[in-house]
Motif scaffolding. Structure first.
Motif, PDB file in Angstrom:
ATOM      1  N   THR A1053       3.462  -5.637   0.983  1.00  0.00           N
ATOM      2  CA  THR A1053       3.268  -5.027   2.313  1.00  0.00           C
ATOM      3  C   THR A1053       2.732  -3.606   2.160  1.00  0.00           C
ATOM      4  OG1 THR A1053       5.216  -6.265   3.034  1.00  0.00           O
ATOM      5  CG2 THR A1053       4.413  -4.567   4.530  1.00  0.00           C
ATOM      6  N   SER A1054       3.347  -2.881   1.230  1.00  0.00           N
ATOM      7  CA  SER A1054       2.961  -1.489   1.008  1.00  0.00           C
ATOM      8  C   SER A1054       1.519  -1.415   0.491  1.00  0.00           C
ATOM      9  CB  SER A1054       3.927  -0.863   0.002  1.00  0.00           C
ATOM     10  OG  SER A1054       3.410   0.324  -0.502  1.00  0.00           O
ATOM     11  N   ALA A1055       1.167  -2.291  -0.450  1.00  0.00           N
ATOM     12  CA  ALA A1055      -0.193  -2.286  -1.022  1.00  0.00           C
ATOM     13  C   ALA A1055      -1.241  -2.603   0.054  1.00  0.00           C
ATOM     14  CB  ALA A1055      -0.265  -3.293  -2.164  1.00  0.00           C
ATOM     15  N   MET A1056      -0.907  -3.558   0.921  1.00  0.00           N
ATOM     16  CA  MET A1056      -1.841  -3.929   2.004  1.00  0.00           C
ATOM     17  C   MET A1056      -2.119  -2.714   2.903  1.00  0.00           C
ATOM     18  SD  MET A1056      -2.519  -7.185   1.692  1.00  0.00           S
ATOM     19  CE  MET A1056      -3.090  -7.780   3.274  1.00  0.00           C
ATOM     20  N   LEU A1057      -1.052  -2.002   3.229  1.00  0.00           N
ATOM     21  CA  LEU A1057      -1.179  -0.836   4.112  1.00  0.00           C
ATOM     22  C   LEU A1057      -2.091   0.212   3.455  1.00  0.00           C
ATOM     23  CD1 LEU A1057      -0.059   0.130   6.833  1.00  0.00           C
ATOM     24  CD2 LEU A1057       1.862   1.172   5.625  1.00  0.00           C
ATOM     25  N   ILE A1058      -1.860   0.459   2.165  1.00  0.00           N
ATOM     26  CA  ILE A1058      -2.666   1.447   1.428  1.00  0.00           C
ATOM     27  C   ILE A1058      -4.142   1.032   1.422  1.00  0.00           C
ATOM     28  CG2 ILE A1058      -3.076   2.362  -0.917  1.00  0.00           C
ATOM     29  CD1 ILE A1058      -0.678   3.586   0.529  1.00  0.00           C
ATOM     30  N   LYS A1059      -4.380  -0.286   1.219  1.00  0.00           N
ATOM     31  CA  LYS A1059      -5.776  -0.769   1.210  1.00  0.00           C
ATOM     32  C   LYS A1059      -6.445  -0.514   2.569  1.00  0.00           C
ATOM     33  CE  LYS A1059      -5.454  -4.356  -2.279  1.00  0.00           C
ATOM     34  NZ  LYS A1059      -5.276  -5.762  -2.507  1.00  0.00           N
ATOM     35  N   GLN A1060      -5.675  -0.782   3.638  1.00  0.00           N
ATOM     36  CA  GLN A1060      -6.222  -0.543   4.992  1.00  0.00           C
ATOM     37  C   GLN A1060      -6.603   0.933   5.133  1.00  0.00           C
ATOM     38  OE1 GLN A1060      -6.629  -2.825   7.325  1.00  0.00           O
ATOM     39  NE2 GLN A1060      -5.242  -4.525   6.863  1.00  0.00           N
ATOM     40  N   PHE A1061      -5.707   1.809   4.680  1.00  0.00           N
ATOM     41  CA  PHE A1061      -5.984   3.264   4.758  1.00  0.00           C
ATOM     42  C   PHE A1061      -7.265   3.579   3.978  1.00  0.00           C
ATOM     43  CE2 PHE A1061      -1.221   4.694   5.260  1.00  0.00           C
ATOM     44  CZ  PHE A1061      -1.223   4.182   6.541  1.00  0.00           C
ATOM     45  N   ALA A1062      -7.337   3.075   2.750  1.00  0.00           N
ATOM     46  CA  ALA A1062      -8.475   3.404   1.877  1.00  0.00           C
ATOM     47  C   ALA A1062      -9.784   2.900   2.498  1.00  0.00           C
ATOM     48  CB  ALA A1062      -8.267   2.793   0.500  1.00  0.00           C
ATOM     49  N   GLN A1063      -9.708   1.723   3.119  1.00  0.00           N
ATOM     50  CA  GLN A1063     -10.919   1.123   3.699  1.00  0.00           C
ATOM     51  C   GLN A1063     -11.351   1.835   4.982  1.00  0.00           C
ATOM     52  OE1 GLN A1063      -9.902  -3.012   4.000  1.00  0.00           O
ATOM     53  NE2 GLN A1063     -11.693  -3.673   2.848  1.00  0.00           N
ATOM     54  N   HIS A1064     -10.397   2.034   5.878  1.00  0.00           N
ATOM     55  CA  HIS A1064     -10.763   2.469   7.232  1.00  0.00           C
ATOM     56  C   HIS A1064     -10.599   3.963   7.481  1.00  0.00           C
ATOM     57  CE1 HIS A1064     -11.134  -1.769   8.108  1.00  0.00           C
ATOM     58  NE2 HIS A1064      -9.867  -1.975   7.765  1.00  0.00           N
TER      59      HIS A1064
END
Length: 1091
Positions: A1053-1064
């Protein structure tokens, strides 16, 4: 009965030859036993021989013959035999022969009820009332033997007997009569009913006086006769209660009298310990605590005779405070029992002044006594000491390690070992003071005697075992010390201590020990394969440590050795017959099964065979049948009809080794065999669970044998048996879930239908509190694993709920069966409170296993019992348990159908209790209350929205003041639960920043799951709100990713959130990243680049 005169003279000669242990006499006797005329011939020898030893042997042989073959004796011969035996008894003048004849009568009465043998009753009546003192003695001897073996058939005569006893007990000049009278009273006590009560009660004062006279005449007999008190207390405590004060004063008088034998004093003092265990409230109510303490302290602090040592200070003592049966040990045991069974506040108030006076005394034995006193309080009063007096008590104990007297230092080491074992986790917080002290002490010991070094190791080992990763800074020094002891010392005992210590280090260090693993294994290999007797103890210790390493060092390091370990175990049990060694191989198999279950599969037949034999075996169990001890053991054991005569002689020689342990009144069991049975149960349970389907062929036979152990006389074996039964259920459930066939399902239901009723019955009727606690814990684990399968039987939910209710109401037998005097509700022994906790832990498990509507009526019954413990007058442990259980019930309701409605209906009752708990002075109570409020919000959903403003204000007040890290973590999680449940009811603009500012979580890592699910949900629904808090969220994620205390799902869950931040939101994300230390940046980059 016509005696066979042809057989008699030769038979008498054969018995003489046999008594002289002549080998061919045995064969001749076997031949004689095949002759049907053996019974009349033995009768003739028993009545007519001039030699008392021969008469006695004939009586014993006859007894064994009658015991096995009564049904084959014709009715006429039985009548003749009854007449001959009584005739022989009346004319006999030798006490030993009378003794054997009375045992023969006892066996015959077992087959014939008393009313079918009126001549016996008549003889008993005449002799016990005779005016001749010797006749009375002999009559009471016969009565005693007959009654001891068959108390029940005589029930109609009990009132008459008790009247006889009350007369005999006045016969102070006839100590033998007193002795047999008291023994017989002991035998019938368990069978008396209400009509005998008053008579029994009225006998007690004269019983005490009679015992005083018996002590003057024969201390050994008096010691045996004092068993009557234990029997009275155990079977019918209400008889004793009016006389408790007199009994206690009598026992204290005997226990304090140094002119009496140790065994008699021990007996008297153990009666007091037993009374405290059964009736602590009566002892307190009758104000006996102070008199007992005043009397036993002088015993506890007595100096041994000049030039001698106490047993535990002898050079060869094992150092773990194990059994030394002497008055001093009993005095300590009384204090230990008080700690386990009395409210700590009441005990400490009276005990501490006495202990303090000892600790500051000039006399080393007084100081030793004071330390022993502190040591034995640790188990029973752990909470009280941990929360109120740990630092002062530790200071006292640590100072004692620099005492000038070694006796005092030894006691200090013992106390420190006890504190380390029982006062966790608080005692480990003193690590930085205690580890250097203990290591320094150990290194100063090199000139000391091994016995003292043993005590230093005991303290160090117990302290290290619980340190966890805090042991790291000390590892190099510790391992250097231990490995050097293994390689350089000649002394086997020191090697054994070092091997044991390595096990303790491994329990704490786990994979931190990997660098030291090769040299450790190298050393152990040499000890493990030894075959010499003097190395045996070191070998068993090495097996134990190998098992610990298997569980702690990490699968990848240990797996390569797994198969070799199993082979080693099997080789050892094949070549060496030693219960301790076998026991350690069982533990080794268990440990290996957790690492590499497949290694065991090919060997399960061999392994289970050895363990089931250990459970079946009567080895090490000695029945107390006094006579027949002189006869040689013969090993032949033919059991077919043709060898009947031989079988009898063998039985005669083997002294009834087949006696069923449950039938024999007195028996002793060697500890090694008890430990072996206990470990066999534990291992079978764990093997069944770890090896799963491979264990199926052995499940039924293992279950049957373990089930037989459920009423084994020793509580540790019973406890292990119940634990294994629970493991078998969980194992079968696992097999069924992996392979959901109908037959696997039926096997599970069949097993549960035997095991659960057995558990419930045990909780209600078992005497030992520890066993009941273990059964409740095991039942909880079965419900947790098997969930709704447990409740397929429609009556099960009601039965389990009612048993939990009865324990919470203190109605179980081990709680005194609810018959106690007015209960002082707010003060109880810590272990009594713990028992209630084990029962209470079952409630949330029930709530999570069945639909809420089904459980609602039972929950309504149980909740008031839990809520009543949240009152401010209750102990911290009670308050914490109460609000913690409420929280877990609410959490469980959140996951079952109909749970939301039920939680909503309960909210008005539960809110005030939980809100009050958030203001408690104790951090754990506040923590559990905050958790409960969060769970209430989540479980009840929209129904509690109207309470949100009040709950938020409680949380916001707490956030500003709270300093306890765990409470802060739970506040964050509770706010997240409120948001997840009703996002629109929470003013996020204020709440979310305050929540995120408290991240990362510091103590309660499990709650990361709640926190990250909440942030993910908010990011989906209102991304702008979350992005504003990017910096603290990114920092918190860097603590979660790659953290072994955080579950996989949360890390994802935490990794997904970080990826969203990095992408958007790459610019904000980069800025948040660069403010972090390099190591944390690396973790985040790795998470982003991972698929």
């Amino acid at each position: 009965m016509e005696p066979s005169w042809t057989l008699r003279p030769t038979l008498e000669d054969q018995i003489v030859a046999f008594s002289n242990q002549l080998a061919d006499a045995t064969a001749q006797l076997k031949q004689a036993f095949k002759d049907p005329a053996i019974i009349p011939a033995l009768c003739a020898v028993m009545s007519g021989s001039q030699n008392p030893q021969i008469r006695q042997s004939a009586a014993v042989m006859l007894r064994l013959r009658v015991k096995k073959h009564w049904k084959k004796i014709s009715p006429n011969d039985r009548e003749s035999l009854k007449a001959v035996v009584l005739q022989a008894f009346m004319q006999e003048s030798e006490h030993t022969v009378q003794h054997s004849l009375s045992q023969l009568c006892a066996v015959m009465v077992k087959h014939e009820t008393p009313d079918r043998w009126p001549a016996l009753l008549q003889l008993l009546n005449q002799s016990t009332k005779s005016s001749n003192p010797h006749d009375r003695q002999v009559g009471l001897l016969l009565l005693n033997k007959v009654m001891e073996s068959n108390p029940e058939p005589f029930k109609p005569h009990y009132c008459q007997l008790l009247q006889l006893f009350s007369t005999v007990l006045q016969d102070h000049n006839n100590p033998t009569a007193l002795y047999y009278c008291i023994l017989t009273l002991t035998a019938i006590t368990a069978y008396t009913g209400t009509e005998e009560m008053n008579l029994m009660r009225s006998i007690i004062p004269s019983l005490i006086v009679a015992l005083k006279h018996l002590i003057k005449a024969d201390q050994d007999q008096a010691s045996e006769a004092m068993e009557v008190f234990n029997e009275l207390m155990e079977s019918e405590v209400s008889i004793i209660v009016p006389h408790v004060t007199d009994m206690v004063h009598f026992c204290l008088e005997v226990g304090s009298d140094t002119t009496l034998s140790d065994s008699l004093r021990v007996k008297a003092l153990s009666c007091i310990a037993f009374l405290i265990k059964l009736k602590s409230k009566t002892v307190l109510k009758q104000k006996l605590l102070n008199p007992i303490l005043q009397a036993i302290f002088p015993v506890l602090v007595a100096a041994p005779p000049p030039g001698e040592h106490d047993p535990e200070d002898e050079e060869d003592d094992s150092g773990d405070g194990s059994d030394n049966d002497n008055p001093k040990h009993c005095a300590a045991q009384i204090i230990d029992t008080m700690a386990l069974h009395m409210p700590p506040e009441k005990l400490f108030q009276q005990l501490m002044p006495l202990a303090q006076a000892c600790l500051t005394s000039e006399n080393p034995y007084q100081r030793k006594g004071g330390l022993m006193c502190l040591a034995v309080l640790a188990e029973g009063c752990a909470d009280h000491i941990r929360t109120k007096m740990l630092s002062s008590m530790l200071q006292t104990v640590c100072q004692s390690l620099s005492d000038s007297n070694q006796v005092v230092r030894s006691a200090g080491l013992f106390a420190l070992g006890q504190f380390s074992e029982h006062l966790q986790p608080e005692v480990s917080k003193y690590c930085s003071d205690l580890m250097p002290l203990l290591l320094g002490y150990l290194s100063s010991c090199n000139q000391a005697k091994v016995g003292h070094v043993t005590k230093a190791f005991y303290a160090l080992e117990n302290f290290m075992e619980n340190l966890g990763a805090d042991i790291e800074p000390y590892l190099p020094t510790l391992m250097e010390t231990m490995l050097s002891a293994l390689n350089n010392t000649e002394n086997l005992k020191i090697k054994e201590l070092a091997v044991s210590a390595i096990g303790a280090i491994a329990n704490a260090a786990k994979e931190l020990l990997v660098p030291y693993f090769p040299p450790v294994i190298e050393s152990l290999k040499g000890f493990l394969t030894t075959t010499t007797e003097e190395m045996r103890s070191l070998q068993t210790q090495s097996l134990d440590t190998l098992s610990v390493l298997a569980r702690t060092i990490g699968n990848d390091v240990f797996s390569p050795l797994a198969a070799e370990c199993v082979r080693l175990g099997l080789n050892l049990t094949d070549t060496i017959d030693d219960p301790d060694l076998r026991r350690c191989t069982y533990s080794l198999y268990s440990a290996v099964s957790t690492v590499s279950p497949d290694c065991l599969t090919p060997h399960l037949t061999a392994i289970t065979t050895v363990m089931l034999l250990a459970l079946k075996s009567n080895e090490g169990i000695t029945a107390h049948l006094e006579e027949d001890k002189t006869f040689v053991l013969l090993d032949e054991d033919d059991d077919d009809e043709n060898n009947e005569g031989e079988k009898d002689v063998d039985d005669f020689l083997e002294d009834d080794t087949e006696t069923d342990i449950h039938d024999v009144a007195g028996f002793s069991v060697e500890n090694a065999y008890i430990d072996e049975k206990e470990d066999a149960c534990d291992a079978l349970g764990e093997l069944a669970f770890s090896t799963g389907a491979a264990f199926q062929p052995f499940l039924e036979s293992s279950f049957q044998q373990v089930y037989e152990m459920r009423d084994f006389p020793h509580e540790d074996v019973r406890r292990a048996a119940f634990g294994a039964m629970g493991q078998f259920c969980r194992a079968q459930h696992k097999v069924w879930t992996e392979n959901p066939t109908e037959s696997n399902h039926q096997a599970l239901l069949k097993l549960l239908d035997v095991v659960i009723p057995c558990f419930l019955e045990t909780v209600r009727t078992e005497q030992e509190r520890q066993v009941v606690m273990a059964v409740l814990e095991t039942m909880n684990s079965v419900i947790k694993s098997c969930k709704e399968e447990v409740f397929k039987n429609p009556s099960r939910l009601k039965e389990i709920s009612h048993v939990i209710r009865d324990v919470l109401k203190k109605k179980a037998v081990c709680q005194g069966g609810g018959v106690d005097e007015a209960d002082d509700e707010d003060q109880q022994a810590e272990y009594d409170a713990m028992l209630l906790e084990f029962a209470g832990e079952g409630i949330p498990l029930l709530a999570s296993s069945v639909p809420a509507e089904q459980f609602a009526p039972f929950l309504n019954d149980l909740l008031p019992l839990i809520m009543s413990k949240a009152k401010s007058s209750c102990t911290v442990a009670d308050r914490s348990f109460s609000v913690g259980t409420i929280g877990e019930i609410l959490q469980a309701l959140g996951c079952v159908s109909g749970g939301r409605g039920l939680a909503g209906r309960l909210s008005n009752r539960l809110l005030p209790v939980l809100v009050a708990g958030t203001k408690d002075s104790d951090a754990e109570v506040r923590n559990n209350s905050v958790f409960g409020l969060g769970c209430l919000a989540q479980a009840a959903g929209p129904i509690v929205v109207t309470d949100y403003p009040m709950m938020l204000s409680v949380f916001s007040n707490l956030l500003t003041k709270e300093s306890d890290l765990r409470v802060i973590d739970n506040l964050c999680a509770a706010l997240c639960r409120m948001i997840l449940s009703n996002v629109e009811a929470v003013p996020l603009e204020q709440v979310f920043p305050a929540l995120v500012a408290r991240l990362p979580l510091k103590e309660d890592m499990e709650e990361n799951k709640t926190v990250f699910s909440c942030m993910a949900m908010l990011y989906t629904n209102s991304p702008a709100l979350v992005v504003k808090q990017m910096k603290p969220i990114v920092a918190a994620s860097s603590h979660v990713l790659g953290n072994k205390d955080v579950d996989e799902e949360t890390q994802t869950t935490s990794a997904m959130l970080i990826k969203q931040f990095a992408q958007h939101h790459s610019a904000d994300f980069q800025a948040a990243m660069t403010s972090l230390p390099g190591e944390q940046q690396a973790k985040l980059s790795a998470a982003i680049s991972a698929s």
